[in-house]
Design a protein around this motif. Structure first.
Motif, PDB file in Angstrom:
ATOM      1  N   MET A  67      40.573 -41.363 128.261  1.00  0.00           N
ATOM      2  CA  MET A  67      39.115 -41.499 128.348  1.00  0.00           C
ATOM      3  C   MET A  67      38.665 -42.497 127.290  1.00  0.00           C
ATOM      4  O   MET A  67      39.248 -42.557 126.206  1.00  0.00           O
ATOM      5  CB  MET A  67      38.455 -40.132 128.122  1.00  0.00           C
ATOM      6  N   LYS A  68      37.644 -43.266 127.611  1.00  0.00           N
ATOM      7  CA  LYS A  68      37.109 -44.229 126.648  1.00  0.00           C
ATOM      8  C   LYS A  68      35.954 -43.606 125.868  1.00  0.00           C
ATOM      9  O   LYS A  68      35.118 -42.915 126.447  1.00  0.00           O
ATOM     10  CB  LYS A  68      36.633 -45.491 127.364  1.00  0.00           C
ATOM     11  N   PRO A  69      35.893 -43.864 124.569  1.00  0.00           N
ATOM     12  CA  PRO A  69      34.772 -43.330 123.787  1.00  0.00           C
ATOM     13  C   PRO A  69      33.518 -44.169 123.997  1.00  0.00           C
ATOM     14  O   PRO A  69      33.585 -45.331 124.410  1.00  0.00           O
ATOM     15  CB  PRO A  69      35.273 -43.462 122.348  1.00  0.00           C
ATOM     16  N   ASP A  70      32.360 -43.575 123.706  1.00  0.00           N
ATOM     17  CA  ASP A  70      31.122 -44.356 123.657  1.00  0.00           C
ATOM     18  C   ASP A  70      31.071 -45.183 122.372  1.00  0.00           C
ATOM     19  O   ASP A  70      30.506 -46.279 122.341  1.00  0.00           O
ATOM     20  CB  ASP A  70      29.904 -43.423 123.704  1.00  0.00           C
ATOM     21  N   LYS A  71      31.664 -44.610 121.343  1.00  0.00           N
ATOM     22  CA  LYS A  71      31.642 -45.248 120.021  1.00  0.00           C
ATOM     23  C   LYS A  71      32.847 -44.769 119.225  1.00  0.00           C
ATOM     24  O   LYS A  71      33.343 -43.669 119.422  1.00  0.00           O
ATOM     25  CB  LYS A  71      30.346 -44.866 119.284  1.00  0.00           C
ATOM     26  N   GLY A  72      33.305 -45.615 118.298  1.00  0.00           N
ATOM     27  CA  GLY A  72      34.380 -45.208 117.399  1.00  0.00           C
ATOM     28  C   GLY A  72      35.757 -45.573 117.921  1.00  0.00           C
ATOM     29  O   GLY A  72      35.913 -46.198 118.963  1.00  0.00           O
ATOM     30  N   ASP A  73      36.766 -45.153 117.162  1.00  0.00           N
ATOM     31  CA  ASP A  73      38.136 -45.507 117.502  1.00  0.00           C
ATOM     32  C   ASP A  73      39.091 -44.450 116.952  1.00  0.00           C
ATOM     33  O   ASP A  73      38.729 -43.642 116.083  1.00  0.00           O
ATOM     34  CB  ASP A  73      38.481 -46.882 116.908  1.00  0.00           C
ATOM     35  N   VAL A  74      40.291 -44.479 117.482  1.00  0.00           N
ATOM     36  CA  VAL A  74      41.388 -43.655 116.986  1.00  0.00           C
ATOM     37  C   VAL A  74      42.547 -44.573 116.640  1.00  0.00           C
ATOM     38  O   VAL A  74      42.905 -45.451 117.438  1.00  0.00           O
ATOM     39  CB  VAL A  74      41.840 -42.627 118.045  1.00  0.00           C
ATOM     40  N   LYS A  75      43.122 -44.395 115.466  1.00  0.00           N
ATOM     41  CA  LYS A  75      44.305 -45.159 115.073  1.00  0.00           C
ATOM     42  C   LYS A  75      45.480 -44.195 114.914  1.00  0.00           C
ATOM     43  O   LYS A  75      45.372 -43.185 114.225  1.00  0.00           O
ATOM     44  CB  LYS A  75      44.054 -45.916 113.768  1.00  0.00           C
ATOM     45  N   ILE A  76      46.566 -44.531 115.579  1.00  0.00           N
ATOM     46  CA  ILE A  76      47.777 -43.730 115.501  1.00  0.00           C
ATOM     47  C   ILE A  76      48.877 -44.601 114.912  1.00  0.00           C
ATOM     48  O   ILE A  76      49.173 -45.683 115.439  1.00  0.00           O
ATOM     49  CB  ILE A  76      48.176 -43.196 116.888  1.00  0.00           C
ATOM     50  N   ASN A  77      49.421 -44.138 113.797  1.00  0.00           N
ATOM     51  CA  ASN A  77      50.395 -44.946 113.036  1.00  0.00           C
ATOM     52  C   ASN A  77      49.851 -46.342 112.758  1.00  0.00           C
ATOM     53  O   ASN A  77      50.594 -47.337 112.772  1.00  0.00           O
ATOM     54  CB  ASN A  77      51.735 -45.024 113.773  1.00  0.00           C
ATOM     55  N   GLY A  78      48.537 -46.409 112.529  1.00  0.00           N
ATOM     56  CA  GLY A  78      47.905 -47.668 112.148  1.00  0.00           C
ATOM     57  C   GLY A  78      47.434 -48.531 113.296  1.00  0.00           C
ATOM     58  O   GLY A  78      46.763 -49.542 113.077  1.00  0.00           O
ATOM     59  N   TYR A  79      47.747 -48.144 114.528  1.00  0.00           N
ATOM     60  CA  TYR A  79      47.374 -48.947 115.697  1.00  0.00           C
ATOM     61  C   TYR A  79      46.183 -48.335 116.427  1.00  0.00           C
ATOM     62  O   TYR A  79      46.150 -47.128 116.680  1.00  0.00           O
ATOM     63  CB  TYR A  79      48.550 -49.079 116.663  1.00  0.00           C
ATOM     64  N   SER A  80      45.242 -49.192 116.798  1.00  0.00           N
ATOM     65  CA  SER A  80      44.052 -48.746 117.514  1.00  0.00           C
ATOM     66  C   SER A  80      44.394 -48.350 118.941  1.00  0.00           C
ATOM     67  O   SER A  80      45.070 -49.096 119.664  1.00  0.00           O
ATOM     68  CB  SER A  80      43.006 -49.874 117.533  1.00  0.00           C
ATOM     69  N   ILE A  81      43.900 -47.195 119.369  1.00  0.00           N
ATOM     70  CA  ILE A  81      44.146 -46.728 120.728  1.00  0.00           C
ATOM     71  C   ILE A  81      43.417 -47.591 121.754  1.00  0.00           C
ATOM     72  O   ILE A  81      43.825 -47.692 122.911  1.00  0.00           O
ATOM     73  CB  ILE A  81      43.740 -45.240 120.861  1.00  0.00           C
ATOM     74  N   THR A  82      42.333 -48.240 121.330  1.00  0.00           N
ATOM     75  CA  THR A  82      41.566 -49.075 122.261  1.00  0.00           C
ATOM     76  C   THR A  82      42.051 -50.526 122.283  1.00  0.00           C
ATOM     77  O   THR A  82      41.947 -51.201 123.303  1.00  0.00           O
ATOM     78  CB  THR A  82      40.066 -49.061 121.899  1.00  0.00           C
ATOM     79  N   GLU A  83      42.616 -50.997 121.186  1.00  0.00           N
ATOM     80  CA  GLU A  83      43.027 -52.397 121.101  1.00  0.00           C
ATOM     81  C   GLU A  83      44.541 -52.602 121.247  1.00  0.00           C
ATOM     82  O   GLU A  83      44.979 -53.664 121.682  1.00  0.00           O
ATOM     83  CB  GLU A  83      42.562 -52.999 119.775  1.00  0.00           C
ATOM     84  N   SER A  84      45.328 -51.601 120.862  1.00  0.00           N
ATOM     85  CA  SER A  84      46.794 -51.731 120.907  1.00  0.00           C
ATOM     86  C   SER A  84      47.404 -50.447 121.451  1.00  0.00           C
ATOM     87  O   SER A  84      48.196 -49.767 120.783  1.00  0.00           O
ATOM     88  CB  SER A  84      47.356 -52.029 119.513  1.00  0.00           C
ATOM     89  N   TYR A  85      47.037 -50.115 122.690  1.00  0.00           N
ATOM     90  CA  TYR A  85      47.377 -48.807 123.265  1.00  0.00           C
ATOM     91  C   TYR A  85      48.885 -48.547 123.271  1.00  0.00           C
ATOM     92  O   TYR A  85      49.341 -47.484 122.843  1.00  0.00           O
ATOM     93  CB  TYR A  85      46.826 -48.696 124.687  1.00  0.00           C
ATOM     94  N   GLU A  86      49.664 -49.497 123.759  1.00  0.00           N
ATOM     95  CA  GLU A  86      51.097 -49.276 123.876  1.00  0.00           C
ATOM     96  C   GLU A  86      51.752 -49.050 122.518  1.00  0.00           C
ATOM     97  O   GLU A  86      52.624 -48.191 122.368  1.00  0.00           O
ATOM     98  CB  GLU A  86      51.760 -50.445 124.604  1.00  0.00           C
ATOM     99  N   LYS A  87      51.339 -49.825 121.524  1.00  0.00           N
ATOM    100  CA  LYS A  87      51.894 -49.649 120.178  1.00  0.00           C
ATOM    101  C   LYS A  87      51.460 -48.309 119.579  1.00  0.00           C
ATOM    102  O   LYS A  87      52.249 -47.637 118.915  1.00  0.00           O
ATOM    103  CB  LYS A  87      51.459 -50.801 119.277  1.00  0.00           C
ATOM    104  N   ALA A  88      50.190 -47.943 119.817  1.00  0.00           N
ATOM    105  CA  ALA A  88      49.673 -46.684 119.276  1.00  0.00           C
ATOM    106  C   ALA A  88      50.415 -45.483 119.860  1.00  0.00           C
ATOM    107  O   ALA A  88      50.725 -44.512 119.158  1.00  0.00           O
ATOM    108  CB  ALA A  88      48.178 -46.564 119.552  1.00  0.00           C
TER     109      ALA A  88
END
Length: 238
Positions: free
Chosen positions: A54-75
């Motif tokens: 699901m996409k957020p209206d605002k904000g971001d999640v980073k997993i191991n330093g990678y953004s879930i919205t910008e670098s999904y596969e790496k995250a």
């Protein structure tokens, strides 16, 4: 400590105004984080965003330093998850279901058996999953989630609907994986007692708002139980 998960200003609002509102939290590598709140608090919404469902209206999640919205596969490279419920092909065996999942990770049959052994499901691997109990389905779901040997496991209500024996089995499995592999866990639950026994850090989510975060040790130093802490936080913030 390394930050396994960072949630920054995360918001998602539905047409009925329910959802999550400006959530910020951090989970260190190796922690078992408990996302505690009643049904409808927004736990699954947050976890769907965390895993890219699901996409957020605002904000971001980073997993191991990678953004879930910008670098999904790496995250998501080192993440295993169960969101809402374990989806199985009921007329296939446990092993056959695992084989289907294994195609995504290019893992061997021996790795499948290893995961089934870890979760106590190896002896049931040739049974059709339509005959599995709910606890067995949950354990097979965990077997699938650990196939790729992830550093982080995101589990949405892993104890939901289980009997007492099933709850103990899954809880002990989470503690075993944490102890033996250093896996980071992000677990949502509305079951206060099990969160208290399983998690070493706890965040309370209520009506889409994150009320507080503290270590389990600190909570139990200042309150007679997690339940009393939870009720105190809800009373003072709502």
């Amino acid at each position: 400590m390394d930050k396994a998960i960072m949630i920054e200003n995360l918001s998602k609002t539905y047409k009925n105004n329910r959802g999550i509102h400006d959530i910020n939290l951090e989970v260190n590598s190796g922690e078992i984080f408990g996302f505690l709140g009643p049904n409808g608090a927004g736990k699954t919404t947050a976890m769907k965003i965390m895993t890219g469902l699901m996409k957020p209206d605002k904000g971001d999640v980073k997993i191991n330093g990678y953004s879930i919205t910008e670098s999904y596969e790496k995250a998501m490279k080192n993440v295993g998850c169960i969101i809402e419920s374990v989806m199985l092909h009921q007329y296939l065996s446990g092993f056959e279901n695992m084989k289907l999942r294994a195609r995504y990770f290019d893992v061997s049959d021996s790795r499948i058996d290893e995961c089934l052994e870890i979760t106590g499901m190896l002896k049931f691997k040739n049974e059709k999953t339509k005959n599995y109990s709910l606890g067995m389905r949950q354990r097979l779901g965990l077997s699938m989630a650990i196939l790729s040997d992830p550093q982080i496991l995101i589990l949405d209500e892993p104890l939901n609907g289980l009997d007492v024996e099933g709850m103990v089995e899954i809880r002990n499995l989470i503690l075993k994986l944490s102890r033996e592999t250093g896996t980071t866990f992000f677990i949502s639950s509305h079951l206060i007692h099990d969160v208290e026994l399983t998690c070493n850090k706890i965040g309370i989510l209520y009506e889409g708002k994150l009320l507080n975060i503290d270590s389990t040790d600190n909570i139990l130093k200042n309150y007679s139980s997690l339940e009393n802490y939870y009720l105190s936080e809800v009373d003072s913030n709502v």
